[in-house]
Structure formats: C-alpha cells, structure tokens
Design a protein around this motif. Structure first.
Motif, PDB file in Angstrom:
ATOM      1  N   THR A   1       1.191   2.317   5.542  1.00 49.58           N
ATOM      2  CA  THR A   1       2.425   2.224   6.313  1.00 49.58           C
ATOM      3  C   THR A   1       3.616   2.470   5.391  1.00 49.58           C
ATOM      4  O   THR A   1       3.617   2.032   4.232  1.00 49.58           O
ATOM      5  CB  THR A   1       2.549   0.818   6.937  1.00 49.58           C
ATOM      6  N   VAL A   2       4.618   3.174   5.904  1.00 48.14           N
ATOM      7  CA  VAL A   2       5.844   3.399   5.132  1.00 48.14           C
ATOM      8  C   VAL A   2       6.410   2.046   4.726  1.00 48.14           C
ATOM      9  O   VAL A   2       6.465   1.111   5.518  1.00 48.14           O
ATOM     10  CB  VAL A   2       6.867   4.200   5.966  1.00 48.14           C
ATOM     11  N   GLY A   3       6.802   1.919   3.457  1.00 46.44           N
ATOM     12  CA  GLY A   3       7.377   0.679   2.947  1.00 46.44           C
ATOM     13  C   GLY A   3       6.367  -0.202   2.219  1.00 46.44           C
ATOM     14  O   GLY A   3       6.748  -1.162   1.558  1.00 46.44           O
ATOM     15  N   THR A   4       5.074   0.118   2.319  1.00 42.56           N
ATOM     16  CA  THR A   4       4.037  -0.661   1.639  1.00 42.56           C
ATOM     17  C   THR A   4       4.186  -0.482   0.136  1.00 42.56           C
ATOM     18  O   THR A   4       4.398   0.624  -0.356  1.00 42.56           O
ATOM     19  CB  THR A   4       2.630  -0.197   2.076  1.00 42.56           C
ATOM     20  N   THR A   5       4.074  -1.581  -0.620  1.00 42.78           N
ATOM     21  CA  THR A   5       4.119  -1.527  -2.083  1.00 42.78           C
ATOM     22  C   THR A   5       2.695  -1.467  -2.614  1.00 42.78           C
ATOM     23  O   THR A   5       1.846  -2.278  -2.232  1.00 42.78           O
ATOM     24  CB  THR A   5       4.839  -2.758  -2.666  1.00 42.78           C
ATOM     25  N   LEU A   6       2.452  -0.519  -3.484  1.00 46.46           N
ATOM     26  CA  LEU A   6       1.154  -0.370  -4.131  1.00 46.46           C
ATOM     27  C   LEU A   6       1.323  -0.620  -5.620  1.00 46.46           C
ATOM     28  O   LEU A   6       2.346  -0.255  -6.207  1.00 46.46           O
ATOM     29  CB  LEU A   6       0.585   1.029  -3.900  1.00 46.46           C
ATOM     30  N   ALA A   7       0.303  -1.232  -6.241  1.00 46.46           N
ATOM     31  CA  ALA A   7       0.318  -1.482  -7.683  1.00 46.46           C
ATOM     32  C   ALA A   7      -0.785  -0.640  -8.321  1.00 46.46           C
ATOM     33  O   ALA A   7      -1.937  -0.665  -7.876  1.00 46.46           O
ATOM     34  CB  ALA A   7       0.084  -2.958  -7.964  1.00 46.46           C
ATOM     35  N   ILE A   8      -0.419   0.112  -9.351  1.00 49.52           N
ATOM     36  CA  ILE A   8      -1.370   1.006 -10.011  1.00 49.52           C
ATOM     37  C   ILE A   8      -1.491   0.599 -11.471  1.00 49.52           C
ATOM     38  O   ILE A   8      -0.489   0.381 -12.162  1.00 49.52           O
ATOM     39  CB  ILE A   8      -0.888   2.476  -9.920  1.00 49.52           C
TER      40      ILE A   8
END
Length: 180
Positions: A29-36
């Motif tokens: 979803t637009v706005g989701t924060t992902l951690a890489i």
C-alpha cells in the motif's frame, strides 16, 4: 538482503557475485514503510535503510508510427538515429526478411527500412539520404528486393551488400552466419 514490513520479513535474496540483486515482494500500500538490511558472509548486518512506498506512475509510452509500414520504418529511424553509416533494407510486402534482419541491424547499430519489391520507396530513399548512409545491406533475393533497386542504390554512391537465399529460410540462415 532482507526486506521487512514492521517486524515481518516479506522478502529475501542473495546477491550475485557483483552485489546485484532484485527482491520480489508482495504489492504494498502507498505510504507503507519498509526496512531493508544487508548481511555479509561473516554475519555483519548493515543499518536499516527505510523506504516509503510511493504511488507507481508508469513512464509515458510514446507511439512511433506512420500512415503505412514504410513511413513507420522511417519514423523509427528518425527517432533512433541522427546518422547511420549502415542501413538494412528489406521488402515491405512480407515480414520474414526484416524480422530475421533485426539482430544484424542491431549489430551494425542500423535502422531497418522497407521498400516495395521493384521500386525504391521515395520516403525510404529520402531517409537513406538523411541518415548519410554509406552502405545498404539488402535482405532477400532479387524477388524480394529487385536488382533495379540495388542498381539505384549504387548510383547514389552507396556500397551495397545483398544477403539473400533461395527462400526466406535460407535468407534467415545466411543472415545468421553474419552474426558473431
């Protein structure tokens, strides 16, 4: 490489020997924060890099066309080349020779132009002149592109090479022999 959404791993991949990778994850979803994060062979883990999913906007599609196949071919040439020492020429009546000539044209960084079998298309001739071509590679036998067209091209001061067999299959095989 590991991708997390909140604290849940949603994708992992091992890089290739050059460090390149592509992690496939579910649509977010637009706005989701992902951690890489990245972990090396010794177990050392990088700091998290956080990214926020943005709306995907596809790049604009540009149609290249002409009122017929001959003008479409010249439009492609105009879009892709300001100048070309080599031009590949095939009949516009049927597609196999031009299709088989694609890799050859790529090898020479040359456009593929089309003509009628017995008369050099005027727009094609103008495009050969605009490109300041020095050489034309004709695909197909004289049944596909006549000897008269070959003679006309030579009269324009062009070097001409013909790759043509008894039929489309032999022509394709002869074209393939020209490739590395």
């Amino acid at each position: 490489i590991e991708v997390k959404k909140l604290n849940q791993v949603i994708g992992t991949i091992t890089t290739d020997v050059n460090g390149n990778f592509k992690v496939e994850i579910p649509v977010q979803t637009v706005g989701t924060t992902l951690a890489i994060t990245a972990t090396d062979g010794a177990g050392n883990k990088s700091e998290e890099t956080r990214v926020i999913v943005e709306k995907y906007i596809p790049s604009e599609v540009k149609r290249i066309s002409g009122v017929d196949r001959y003008l479409t071919a010249t439009s492609i040439a105009k879009t892709g080349w300001e100048k070309s020492d080599v031009v590949v020429l095939a009949t516009g009546i049927d597609f196999p020779d031009a299709l088989a000539g694609g890799p050859l044209a790529y090898m020479h960084n040359a456009p593929i132009l089309l003509t009628q079998p017995t008369k050099l298309n005027a727009d094609t001739k103008s495009e050969i002149i605009r490109l300041k071509a020095k050489k034309v590679i004709i695909l197909g036998s004289t049944g596909a592109v006549s000897a008269g067209i070959e003679k006309e091209l030579k009269a324009m001061g062009l070097s001409v090479e013909r790759i043509g067999g008894e039929n489309r299959f032999e022509t394709a095989a002869l074209i393939a022999k020209k490739l590395p």
